[in-house]
Design a protein around this motif. Structure first.
Motif, short mmCIF file in Angstrom:
data_model
loop_
_atom_site.label_atom_id
_atom_site.label_comp_id
_atom_site.label_asym_id
_atom_site.label_seq_id
_atom_site.Cartn_x
_atom_site.Cartn_y
_atom_site.Cartn_z
N ILE A 118 34.50 37.44 47.32
CA ILE A 118 35.13 36.91 48.53
C ILE A 118 34.40 37.41 49.77
CG2 ILE A 118 37.22 37.00 49.94
CD1 ILE A 118 38.85 36.84 47.41
N ALA A 119 33.97 38.69 49.74
CA ALA A 119 33.22 39.25 50.87
C ALA A 119 31.90 38.49 51.06
CB ALA A 119 32.96 40.73 50.64
N GLY A 135 46.73 32.11 47.53
CA GLY A 135 46.45 32.12 46.10
C GLY A 135 45.81 33.42 45.65
N CYS A 136 44.84 33.93 46.45
CA CYS A 136 44.18 35.19 46.12
C CYS A 136 45.16 36.36 46.11
CB CYS A 136 43.07 35.47 47.13
SG CYS A 136 41.64 34.37 47.00
N ILE A 255 38.57 33.96 41.67
CA ILE A 255 39.99 34.02 41.33
C ILE A 255 40.24 33.68 39.87
CG2 ILE A 255 40.71 31.66 41.82
CD1 ILE A 255 42.50 34.80 43.04
N ALA A 256 39.39 32.82 39.29
CA ALA A 256 39.58 32.44 37.89
C ALA A 256 39.44 33.64 36.97
CB ALA A 256 38.58 31.36 37.51
N GLN A 257 38.59 34.59 37.36
CA GLN A 257 38.35 35.76 36.51
C GLN A 257 39.55 36.71 36.47
OE1 GLN A 257 34.03 37.23 36.53
NE2 GLN A 257 34.16 36.15 38.47
N LEU A 258 40.48 36.54 37.40
CA LEU A 258 41.69 37.36 37.37
C LEU A 258 42.59 36.99 36.19
CD1 LEU A 258 42.78 37.71 41.10
CD2 LEU A 258 41.82 39.45 39.61
N SER A 259 42.27 35.88 35.54
CA SER A 259 43.05 35.51 34.36
C SER A 259 42.58 36.27 33.11
CB SER A 259 42.93 34.00 34.10
OG SER A 259 41.59 33.65 33.82
N VAL A 260 41.43 36.94 33.20
CA VAL A 260 40.89 37.64 32.04
C VAL A 260 41.82 38.74 31.52
CG1 VAL A 260 38.98 39.06 31.18
CG2 VAL A 260 38.51 37.08 32.62
N PRO A 261 42.40 39.59 32.40
CA PRO A 261 43.34 40.59 31.87
C PRO A 261 44.53 39.97 31.15
CG PRO A 261 42.68 41.16 34.10
CD PRO A 261 42.16 39.79 33.84
N VAL A 262 44.97 38.81 31.63
CA VAL A 262 46.08 38.12 30.96
C VAL A 262 45.65 37.70 29.55
CG1 VAL A 262 47.67 36.18 31.06
CG2 VAL A 262 46.97 37.32 33.17
N ILE A 291 46.09 31.09 40.91
CA ILE A 291 44.89 30.34 40.57
C ILE A 291 45.06 28.86 40.89
CG2 ILE A 291 43.41 29.60 38.65
CD1 ILE A 291 43.94 32.29 37.34
N SER A 292 46.23 28.33 40.61
CA SER A 292 46.51 26.91 40.89
C SER A 292 46.42 26.61 42.38
CB SER A 292 47.91 26.55 40.37
OG SER A 292 48.00 26.74 38.97
N LEU A 293 46.90 27.54 43.22
CA LEU A 293 46.82 27.34 44.67
C LEU A 293 45.38 27.27 45.14
CD1 LEU A 293 49.66 29.69 46.01
CD2 LEU A 293 49.69 27.19 45.82
#
Length: 302
Positions: A118-119, A135-136, A255-262, A291-293
């Motif tokens: 993001i930076a 969303g983030c 943001i999609a990679q934040l689903s990896v821990p799930v 993620i949807s947002l």
């Protein structure tokens, strides 16, 4: 639709890396240095085979490419930034998990990845809409809740926190470099191949220095974990990621990679018979909503 499917496959591969690394180190089946080295070398070998087969197949279709060797094509894909960031990620990731709990380590890693990307997105002159920011923040909140300890825990090791943060920054930079890749398979092969050369040089120097070679501990089970992680989850997975990341917005890729821990937690439920908790259900819902947002935001702009 194809991009969505390939993205899901790569995210599953990322989660598999976490599960395999945690499994190997927690069982003390292999030391972190050996795990990282075997992971990179096995990935490089697998990718080199795939790249050779791919080049031979294309050469049959285009006779003009017959004089272009695989080595020449890999040199054209050389990116020092990608190689350095891959090495930083690989080794920092393994050593950080020696002291950090699995949940806290994943939290530090993927938050560092997200903020790095993001930076970079921000400093490149892009601006995020309120919907993307929402969303983030929502996804980060869901991730924090998922990995929030339910019992009193010891203060985490500061060195391990720094190492995992470096791993996150390294992976974020590696992902951003993938957007400049001309050929996903060749770029990933070059990254793993040149990283392997650096490892060989480093090991050769350690051998020449008395008492500099660290002790290694590798069992057959640990070797299997590292090879699977390197050849399949890392080699093939990262090649697919370089293919799809060029088609994704930087924020979306982040943001999609934040689903990896799930996904990793779900893998723990299926493979390790861990119970499904209400905390997992709530946090997964929040992360997926975030993620949807972010995915909807570009369409809202149009």
């Amino acid at each position: 639709m194809q991009t969505v499917i390939l993205t899901l496959i790569t995210l599953v591969a990322f989660a598999a890396n976490s599960v395999l690394c945690r499994w190997a180190l927690m069982d003390q089946a292999i030391d972190p240095l050996s795990f990282s080295i075997v992971r990179i070398l096995s990935g490089a070998l697998t990718l080199l085979i795939l790249c050779t087969l791919s080049c031979q197949s294309k050469s049959k279709q285009k006779l003009a490419n017959n004089n272009t060797s695989v080595y020449t094509k890999l040199k054209l894909q050389f990116q020092f930034t990608s190689i350095l960031s891959l090495l930083v990620y690989m080794f920092s990731f393994s050593f950080a998990y020696l002291e950090l709990g699995a949940g806290l380590g994943a939290l530090v890693l993927f938050v560092a990845v997200q903020f790095t990307m993001i930076a970079a997105h921000w400093f490149s002159g892009n601006r995020m809409s309120l919907l993307e920011w929402a969303g983030c923040l929502l996804s980060v909140a869901g991730l924090v809740y998922l990995l929030m300890p339910t019992e009193s825990t010891q203060t985490p090791d500061s060195v391990s926190i720094i190492l995992m943060s470096l791993a996150g920054v390294g992976w974020g930079i590696y992902t951003l470099a993938g957007k400049k890749s001309l050929n996903a398979l060749q770029s990933t092969t070059a990254n793993f191949g040149f990283s392997s050369l650096i490892i060989f040089v480093g090991l050769s120097l350690l051998v020449l220095i008395p008492n500099a070679m660290p002790q290694v501990s590798i069992s057959e089970q640990g070797l299997i974990y590292a090879v699977i992680s390197g050849s399949v989850a890392s080699g093939v997975g990262y090649s697919l990621w370089y293919h799809v990341v060029k088609k994704l917005n930087t924020v979306v890729a982040s943001i999609a990679q934040l689903s990896v821990p799930v996904i990793a937690t779900l893998g723990g439920v299926l493979i390790l018979s861990e119970p499904v908790t209400m905390q997992f259900i709530i946090s997964s819902t929040v992360i997926l909503l975030g993620i949807s947002l972010v995915l909807v935001a570009p369409k809202r702009k149009k």
